[in-house]
Design a protein around this motif. Structure first.
Motif, PDB file in Angstrom:
ATOM      1  N   ASN A 145      57.801  31.036  84.884  1.00  0.00           N
ATOM      2  CA  ASN A 145      57.251  31.544  83.630  1.00  0.00           C
ATOM      3  C   ASN A 145      58.349  31.547  82.584  1.00  0.00           C
ATOM      4  O   ASN A 145      59.373  32.207  82.761  1.00  0.00           O
ATOM      5  CB  ASN A 145      56.699  32.961  83.830  1.00  0.00           C
ATOM      6  N   TYR A 201      58.577  32.169  78.506  1.00  0.00           N
ATOM      7  CA  TYR A 201      57.883  32.580  77.284  1.00  0.00           C
ATOM      8  C   TYR A 201      56.366  32.475  77.426  1.00  0.00           C
ATOM      9  O   TYR A 201      55.667  31.984  76.550  1.00  0.00           O
ATOM     10  CB  TYR A 201      58.374  31.756  76.100  1.00  0.00           C
ATOM     11  N   GLY A 202      55.855  32.944  78.563  1.00  0.00           N
ATOM     12  CA  GLY A 202      54.422  32.943  78.786  1.00  0.00           C
ATOM     13  C   GLY A 202      53.872  31.616  79.265  1.00  0.00           C
ATOM     14  O   GLY A 202      52.717  31.549  79.693  1.00  0.00           O
ATOM     15  N   PRO A 254      56.373  40.399  77.591  1.00  0.00           N
ATOM     16  CA  PRO A 254      55.182  39.557  77.461  1.00  0.00           C
ATOM     17  C   PRO A 254      55.298  38.248  78.210  1.00  0.00           C
ATOM     18  O   PRO A 254      54.312  37.654  78.587  1.00  0.00           O
ATOM     19  CB  PRO A 254      55.075  39.321  75.956  1.00  0.00           C
ATOM     20  N   TYR A 255      56.526  37.776  78.438  1.00  0.00           N
ATOM     21  CA  TYR A 255      56.654  36.517  79.168  1.00  0.00           C
ATOM     22  C   TYR A 255      56.295  36.690  80.636  1.00  0.00           C
ATOM     23  O   TYR A 255      56.202  35.731  81.380  1.00  0.00           O
ATOM     24  CB  TYR A 255      58.064  35.938  79.035  1.00  0.00           C
ATOM     25  N   ALA A 287      53.456  38.414  81.409  1.00  0.00           N
ATOM     26  CA  ALA A 287      52.104  38.952  81.329  1.00  0.00           C
ATOM     27  C   ALA A 287      51.156  38.314  82.333  1.00  0.00           C
ATOM     28  O   ALA A 287      50.162  38.911  82.707  1.00  0.00           O
ATOM     29  CB  ALA A 287      51.545  38.758  79.917  1.00  0.00           C
ATOM     30  N   PHE A 288      51.441  37.116  82.787  1.00  0.00           N
ATOM     31  CA  PHE A 288      50.523  36.418  83.662  1.00  0.00           C
ATOM     32  C   PHE A 288      50.855  36.596  85.144  1.00  0.00           C
ATOM     33  O   PHE A 288      50.259  35.960  85.993  1.00  0.00           O
ATOM     34  CB  PHE A 288      50.515  34.918  83.335  1.00  0.00           C
ATOM     35  N   ALA A 345      49.882  43.207  71.704  1.00  0.00           N
ATOM     36  CA  ALA A 345      50.050  42.129  72.682  1.00  0.00           C
ATOM     37  C   ALA A 345      50.266  40.773  72.019  1.00  0.00           C
ATOM     38  O   ALA A 345      49.589  39.793  72.334  1.00  0.00           O
ATOM     39  CB  ALA A 345      48.845  42.074  73.625  1.00  0.00           C
ATOM     40  N   VAL A 346      51.205  40.724  71.087  1.00  0.00           N
ATOM     41  CA  VAL A 346      51.578  39.435  70.498  1.00  0.00           C
ATOM     42  C   VAL A 346      52.280  38.597  71.558  1.00  0.00           C
ATOM     43  O   VAL A 346      53.074  39.106  72.351  1.00  0.00           O
ATOM     44  CB  VAL A 346      52.499  39.652  69.284  1.00  0.00           C
ATOM     45  N   SER A 347      51.997  37.311  71.591  1.00  0.00           N
ATOM     46  CA  SER A 347      52.565  36.436  72.621  1.00  0.00           C
ATOM     47  C   SER A 347      54.068  36.323  72.454  1.00  0.00           C
ATOM     48  O   SER A 347      54.647  36.664  71.417  1.00  0.00           O
ATOM     49  CB  SER A 347      51.921  35.057  72.569  1.00  0.00           C
ATOM     50  N   ALA A 348      54.705  35.804  73.505  1.00  0.00           N
ATOM     51  CA  ALA A 348      56.166  35.892  73.616  1.00  0.00           C
ATOM     52  C   ALA A 348      56.909  35.115  72.531  1.00  0.00           C
ATOM     53  O   ALA A 348      57.854  35.626  71.937  1.00  0.00           O
ATOM     54  CB  ALA A 348      56.594  35.408  75.001  1.00  0.00           C
ATOM     55  N   ARG A 360      56.769  36.684  69.042  1.00  0.00           N
ATOM     56  CA  ARG A 360      57.550  37.924  69.051  1.00  0.00           C
ATOM     57  C   ARG A 360      59.045  37.634  68.993  1.00  0.00           C
ATOM     58  O   ARG A 360      59.802  38.325  68.304  1.00  0.00           O
ATOM     59  CB  ARG A 360      57.241  38.728  70.312  1.00  0.00           C
TER      60      ARG A 360
END
Length: 580
Positions: free
Chosen positions: A74, A76-77, A274-275, A277-278, A525-528, A531
């Protein structure tokens, strides 16, 4: 064996830095280990020749265990690698069940071209500072689906916005400006102190902006570490004599002293990143490299929360030690200042030449006046950390020190505000040298002296008592800056027009940065990647403001000394001309 090879391969996938390499910056268990034990794990990937160097010490300790291996990368997402391998269907079943043996080794291997890693990882992963990336290997038992091993490793490319050279430079320059301000002449002290305080406040504001319960990008948090000196916090080893002494004091006074080795105190909840998050298993990730692999899960007691705990632990200082560390540093600094005062008084008393230049009465008056200049420098960090100390319910002695410092600083600040409003005897406050402490204000606007202290007090309460409530902390923090900007626009309190313009521009810049920080609120929850870009943009704004203030301070000092020299020449010329 293949599981270990995959473990090696995983943690190395992206790369490029000074030597164009990507390497593991930390390794943790994301579940308590049952099958795979790791004592050491260091891996580096070199994209130029697609090679991997590793140094690993591990062991498979459970017999008759057949597993599948799930590998995930992973960055940055993005997940360029995400696949599962059934170990029973490869190598003719040699890894089914997992063999019982220890594995210790170091080597450099060439990756096959079929891996095509260079096309799966974005180029930004090799260039951007404070890379937000990790790899995860999960071994799941065939049939039952039970997780037998879960190992995660954060990745680094060698670049960071936190540079010791920057910390030393900014700290040394501000310290020099402090001494120039303290020893400046009476007619220069007003403007010099105003510029210096604006410079120091900005440095403290940068740190304060990184202490809320926000989902900060790693690059921005690392940038804020460059200004930790403004809060009298300095990077140190958890085993340093100072930290050991504080731990001993806390242990003797009812504190809960955790492992002080530094191996488990710098973990951060993955849900703040956030990176990650999955990732199904949201275990924490280590910030700094350690030699021992730790087990950290959501239920672990060594998980740090966002804001002040992560910041101070990133410096090698445990959260319960933060206030006492600052308290002792300021205590030592006070001893040095008092020693200098005593030596200067003795020198003026026993030296006729010094006495003729600076009478001891003038020296005492100047030191007394400028001693209040220290209050705005220490108010925000001391009050914030004192309030935070109370929320920890730790050592009673540390809490007592916190209460005494809080009461003393607030009392002195209130006393100064009282003198500002009432004046000192029959003499108006503006006519005394004390007015120079916070700048040169217009008649009737001296109450602006107390405004930064009031805002610092509210900021301290937000940081200390608002932890875990980012949707409350940040809007209120923005409200404080809106009030500050509105007061500057309405009253324009400074005598010089340039000072008003500078104060308004600085306040506007801080307000813009706080507005951008709304992207760090966890619920948004702004993506990596966005941000990270926002965090780097805020860092640039702060850096420009710091350099601008430093430039103005330097120009003022040079300009003042030129004028002082010209005035001195004219006075001499006037005294000589009549006799001619």
């Amino acid at each position: 064996m293949l599981a270990l090879f995959l473990l090696n391969l995983l943690f190395l996938l992206p790369a490029r830095a000074r030597e164009q390499a990507l390497f593991t910056s930390s390794v943790t268990y994301c579940n308590p280990p049952e099958t795979l034990l790791i004592q050491q794990f260091d891996v580096a990937y070199f994209p130029n020749n697609h090679s991997v160097a590793f140094n690993i010490s591990a062991a498979s300790v459970q017999a008759n265990t057949s597993v599948t291996a799930h590998l995930l990368l992973n960055v940055y997402g993005l997940q360029p690698v995400n696949f599962t391998i059934d170990l029973c269907h490869i190598l003719n079943g040699a890894l089914c069940p997992l063999p019982m043996y220890n594995f210790v080794g170091a080597d450099i291997i060439q990756l096959p071209s079929s891996a095509n890693i260079q096309n799966k990882v974005p180029d930004i992963a090799f260039k951007i500072p404070d890379l937000e990336g990790f790899v995860q290997l999960v071994l799941t038992e065939v049939g039952t689906g039970t997780v037998k091993a879960c190992v995660q490793s954060t990745l680094s490319n060698g670049w960071s916005t936190h540079q010791p050279a920057v910390t030393w430079f900014t700290g040394a320059v501000v310290l020099l400006c402090f001494f120039v301000t303290i020893f400046s002449s009476a007619d220069s002290f007003k403007a010099t102190s105003f510029l210096f305080l604006e410079l120091f406040r900005l440095s403290q504001f940068i740190v304060a902006s990184c202490l809320f319960s926000l989902n900060y990008p790693s690059a921005f948090r690392a940038f804020c570490l460059n200004f930790s000196w403004a809060w009298f916090l300095f990077p140190m080893s958890p085993q340093s004599p100072l930290q050991n002494a504080i731990n001993h004091m806390r242990m003797k006074t009812g504190g809960d002293v955790l492992d002080s080795s530094g191996s488990a105190i710098e973990y951060v909840n993955r849900k703040l990143s956030p990176y990650n998050a999955f990732v199904a298993n949201s275990a924490p990730v280590l910030l700094t490299k350690v030699r021992e692999v730790q087990t950290v899960t959501n239920s672990s007691s060594n998980v740090l929360q966002a804001g002040l705990p992560i910041y101070v632990n990133s410096l090698g200082i445990t959260t319960p030690n933060a206030f006492t560390t600052v308290f002792l540093c300021l205590l030592m600094a006070s001893g040095i200042i008092l020693s200098l005062l005593g030596l200067s008084l003795l020198a003026t008393r026993y030296s006729d030449r010094l006495r003729s230049l600076i009478p001891s009465s003038v020296l005492r008056s100047r030191w007394r006046t400028r001693s209040f200049f220290i209050i705005p420098l220490v108010f925000l960090p001391v009050v914030t950390l004192a309030c935070d100390q109370w929320t920890l319910h730790d050592s009673w002695l540390a809490s007592l020190f916190a209460a005494l410092c809080f009461a003393s600083l607030c009392g002195v600040a209130a006393y100064r505000a009282f003198l500002t409003q009432r004046g000192q005897g029959p003499t108006d406050f503006r006519s005394t040298a004390d007015t120079a402490i916070l700048g040169d204000y217009k008649p009737g606007h001296s109450w602006f002296i107390s405004l930064p202290i009031v805002f610092s007090w509210f900021t301290a309460l937000l940081v200390a008592f608002g932890q875990g409530h980012d949707v409350v902390q940040l809007p209120l923090f923005m409200g404080l800056e809106v009030l500050s900007l509105a007061a500057l626009l309405v009253y324009r309190p400074h005598i010089r027009r340039g000072d008003n313009i500078m104060s308004i521009c600085l306040s506007l810049g801080r307000l813009v940065c706080i507005g951008l920080m709304m992207a760090f609120i966890q619920r948004i929850a702004v993506s990596a990647i966005p941000r990270t870009i926002i965090g780097l943009g805020i860092s640039v704004v702060f850096s420009c403001g710091f350099l601008w203030l430093l430039f103005r301070f330097s120009v003022h000092i040079v300009h003042h000394h030129r004028n002082a020299g010209r005035f001195h020449f004219l006075k001499e010329h006037e005294t000589r001309e009549p006799s001619a």
